[in-house]
Design a protein around this motif. Structure first.
Motif, short mmCIF file in Angstrom:
data_model
loop_
_atom_site.label_atom_id
_atom_site.label_comp_id
_atom_site.label_asym_id
_atom_site.label_seq_id
_atom_site.Cartn_x
_atom_site.Cartn_y
_atom_site.Cartn_z
N VAL A 169 0.85 -1.18 0.00
CA VAL A 169 0.00 0.00 0.00
C VAL A 169 0.89 1.24 0.00
O VAL A 169 1.91 1.28 0.70
CB VAL A 169 -0.90 0.01 1.25
N GLU A 170 0.51 2.24 -0.80
CA GLU A 170 1.22 3.51 -0.80
C GLU A 170 0.70 4.40 0.33
O GLU A 170 -0.49 4.38 0.65
CB GLU A 170 1.01 4.24 -2.13
N SER A 171 1.59 5.18 0.92
CA SER A 171 1.14 6.11 1.96
C SER A 171 0.40 7.27 1.34
O SER A 171 0.59 7.62 0.17
CB SER A 171 2.35 6.64 2.75
N GLU A 172 -0.46 7.87 2.15
CA GLU A 172 -1.20 9.08 1.77
C GLU A 172 -2.01 8.89 0.50
O GLU A 172 -2.24 9.84 -0.25
CB GLU A 172 -0.25 10.26 1.64
N GLY A 173 -2.42 7.66 0.25
CA GLY A 173 -3.25 7.40 -0.91
C GLY A 173 -4.69 7.19 -0.51
O GLY A 173 -5.13 7.56 0.57
N ASN A 174 -5.45 6.54 -1.40
CA ASN A 174 -6.82 6.22 -1.08
C ASN A 174 -6.99 4.71 -1.10
O ASN A 174 -6.02 3.96 -1.24
CB ASN A 174 -7.80 6.90 -2.06
N ALA A 175 -8.21 4.25 -0.96
CA ALA A 175 -8.46 2.82 -0.81
C ALA A 175 -8.04 2.01 -2.03
O ALA A 175 -7.88 0.80 -1.95
CB ALA A 175 -9.93 2.58 -0.50
N ASP A 176 -7.87 2.67 -3.18
CA ASP A 176 -7.48 1.96 -4.40
C ASP A 176 -5.98 1.98 -4.66
O ASP A 176 -5.51 1.40 -5.63
CB ASP A 176 -8.20 2.56 -5.61
N ASP A 177 -5.21 2.65 -3.80
CA ASP A 177 -3.77 2.77 -4.01
C ASP A 177 -3.03 1.61 -3.36
O ASP A 177 -2.32 1.77 -2.37
CB ASP A 177 -3.26 4.10 -3.46
N PHE A 178 -3.23 0.43 -3.93
CA PHE A 178 -2.50 -0.74 -3.48
C PHE A 178 -2.16 -1.58 -4.70
O PHE A 178 -2.76 -1.45 -5.76
CB PHE A 178 -3.31 -1.56 -2.47
N VAL A 179 -1.17 -2.44 -4.54
CA VAL A 179 -0.70 -3.28 -5.65
C VAL A 179 -0.71 -4.73 -5.20
O VAL A 179 -0.10 -5.08 -4.18
CB VAL A 179 0.71 -2.88 -6.10
N ARG A 180 -1.40 -5.58 -5.96
CA ARG A 180 -1.36 -7.03 -5.76
C ARG A 180 -0.27 -7.56 -6.68
O ARG A 180 -0.34 -7.40 -7.89
CB ARG A 180 -2.72 -7.64 -6.11
N LEU A 181 0.75 -8.18 -6.10
CA LEU A 181 1.93 -8.55 -6.88
C LEU A 181 1.77 -9.88 -7.62
O LEU A 181 2.60 -10.22 -8.46
CB LEU A 181 3.15 -8.62 -5.97
N SER A 182 0.74 -10.64 -7.31
CA SER A 182 0.48 -11.90 -8.02
C SER A 182 -0.99 -12.23 -7.92
O SER A 182 -1.64 -11.95 -6.90
CB SER A 182 1.30 -13.04 -7.41
N ASP A 183 -1.52 -12.84 -8.99
CA ASP A 183 -2.90 -13.33 -8.99
C ASP A 183 -2.94 -14.82 -9.27
O ASP A 183 -4.00 -15.35 -9.63
CB ASP A 183 -3.73 -12.59 -10.03
N ALA A 184 -1.81 -15.49 -9.13
CA ALA A 184 -1.76 -16.91 -9.49
C ALA A 184 -2.68 -17.73 -8.60
O ALA A 184 -2.75 -17.53 -7.38
CB ALA A 184 -0.33 -17.43 -9.37
N GLU A 185 -3.40 -18.65 -9.21
CA GLU A 185 -4.30 -19.51 -8.45
C GLU A 185 -3.49 -20.39 -7.51
O GLU A 185 -2.47 -20.96 -7.87
CB GLU A 185 -5.11 -20.38 -9.42
#
Length: 405
Positions: A169-185
């Protein structure tokens, strides 16, 4: 012993106002051309990193963190303080995404993460780790953030609760300011923590063959998995330090000021002080051969100097211990009276080694009680003088002290 979720709504408004707007390190960091001007990292093992100038990176600063929640929002507040006047210098907020695992509950995959330790523990939902004393909690929560407190690592659950992925999560951002680094099942990534420079997230994971490993994913590019070394499952946290970064899987990890040794503990491993290595992994029998046991130490608060460590002792007092001999030095330091009826747990030592901060509370009663003002005290490591209460009223019983630069 950890804090409950109840009562946190009272501080949510302040958090939302803000939100809207450490591993095994090499003892010889990689040489580079002159670093950019700016504050240096507090320990030699991380001195290869040039930090941006901010209240969080300047000398003589105390950094605290608090997790706060309401009916629809959750966030983490990180604050920089002047330790003389206890004036607030700056606050940074991190929204916790809906998919982030900040608590464990029935019918989903349990997650071991310092964020769960900070936010999601109550009398009905214990810590995901075996021990939750503050000497254990502080270093693993500190590992969630990069050196400059600009990013926070998270573990994200799939909507069905079956897979977990590292992210940030980035600081001072909003609820959408995050990064999922993998979506592998089928991902089983836990214990997510940040690299010192914030450019990668490290975690423990289980391979398709059931092998337990430490991995990392870059925060830039395609986020491909880099295998970093063996792990012992998810039960112990990670700390990442040094340049290049290296991880150690253990409890109470504190890198010595000179970067050559670190404190740590792990089940069935004999010792408290270990040499740093150039590879990532858990403490093992080989690590223990040259380790030093610190006499009477039940909780490691931090390093007082290159060769001295501050410990909480079996009697509930604090003692400086020689890291080379393992023997206690000087007098026992009492943070509370013997007949007080409460306990004192240590969190951070000042950069000059002269003072440390304790939290005072009832035994086994840091969870399940209403949120209120915390009882925090500044104590001399030499035992001289009296403990001085921390006067900042906004520090609650949920506050964790992370660093005293």
């Amino acid at each position: 012993m950890l804090r409950a979720l109840t009562g946190k709504a009272a501080v949510l408004a302040a958090v939302l106002a803000v939100l809207g707007v450490q591993g095994c390190g090499s003892s010889q960091p990689t040489e580079e051309e002159g670093p950019e001007p700016g504050p240096s990292a507090p320990y030699w093992g991380n001195r290869g990193y040039a930090l941006p100038d901010s209240p969080f990176t300047r000398e003589d600063t105390v950094v605290t963190v608090t997790c706060s929640m309401g009916a629809r929002y959750a966030g983490v507040n990180v604050q920089a303080w002047d330790p003389e006047r206890w004036e607030l210098r700056e606050t940074r907020g991190f929204f916790i995404p809906v998919d982030a695992a900040f608590t464990n509950y029935p019918d989903v995959k349990n997650v071991t993460s310092p964020l769960v330790d900070l936010c999601g523990v109550s009398s009905d939902s214990p810590s995901p780790y075996a021990v939750d004393d503050l000497e254990y909690l502080t270093p693993r929560v500190r590992a969630l953030f990069d050196l400059a407190y600009t990013r926070m690592a998270v573990v994200l659950r799939d909507t069905d609760g079956r897979a977990t992925h590292a992210g940030y999560v980035e600081s001072e951002g909003n609820a959408d300011d995050f990064v999922r680094l993998s979506d592998a099942e089928g991902d089983d990534e836990q214990n997510a923590v940040m690299a010192p420079d914030g450019r990668s997230v490290w975690f423990t994971y289980i391979t398709a063959d059931g092998e337990r490993r430490i991995g990392s994913r870059s925060t830039e590019g395609e986020h491909r998995l880099s295998d970093e070394g063996p792990a012992i499952g998810h039960d112990l946290p990670l700390t990442v330090t040094g340049k290049p970064p290296r991880a150690v899987q253990a409890n109470m990890v504190h890198l010595a000021p000179d970067g050559r040794r670190l404190t740590a503990t792990a089940p069935k491993i004999y010792g408290h002080v270990f040499r740093t290595r150039d590879s990532s992994g858990p403490l093992n029998a080989a690590s223990g051969r040259s380790a030093r046991l610190l006499s009477g130490c039940v909780g490691i608060v931090g390093w007082v100097a290159d060769e001295r460590v501050l410990c909480r002792t079996q009697s509930g007092n604090f003692r400086t211990v020689d890291a080379r001999s393992g023997r206690a030095e000087g007098n026992a330091v009492a943070a509370i009276r013997e007949d007080d009826g409460r306990v004192a747990e240590g969190m951070v030592v000042s950069a000059d080694g002269e003072k440390f901060i304790v939290s005072v509370h009832l035994p086994n009663d840091r969870s399940g009680r209403p949120l209120g003002l915390g009882d925090f005290r500044v104590v001399s490591t030499s035992g001289e003088g009296v403990a001085v209460p921390v006067s900042a009223e906004s520090l609650t019983s949920d506050t964790v002290f992370l660093e005293w630069r």
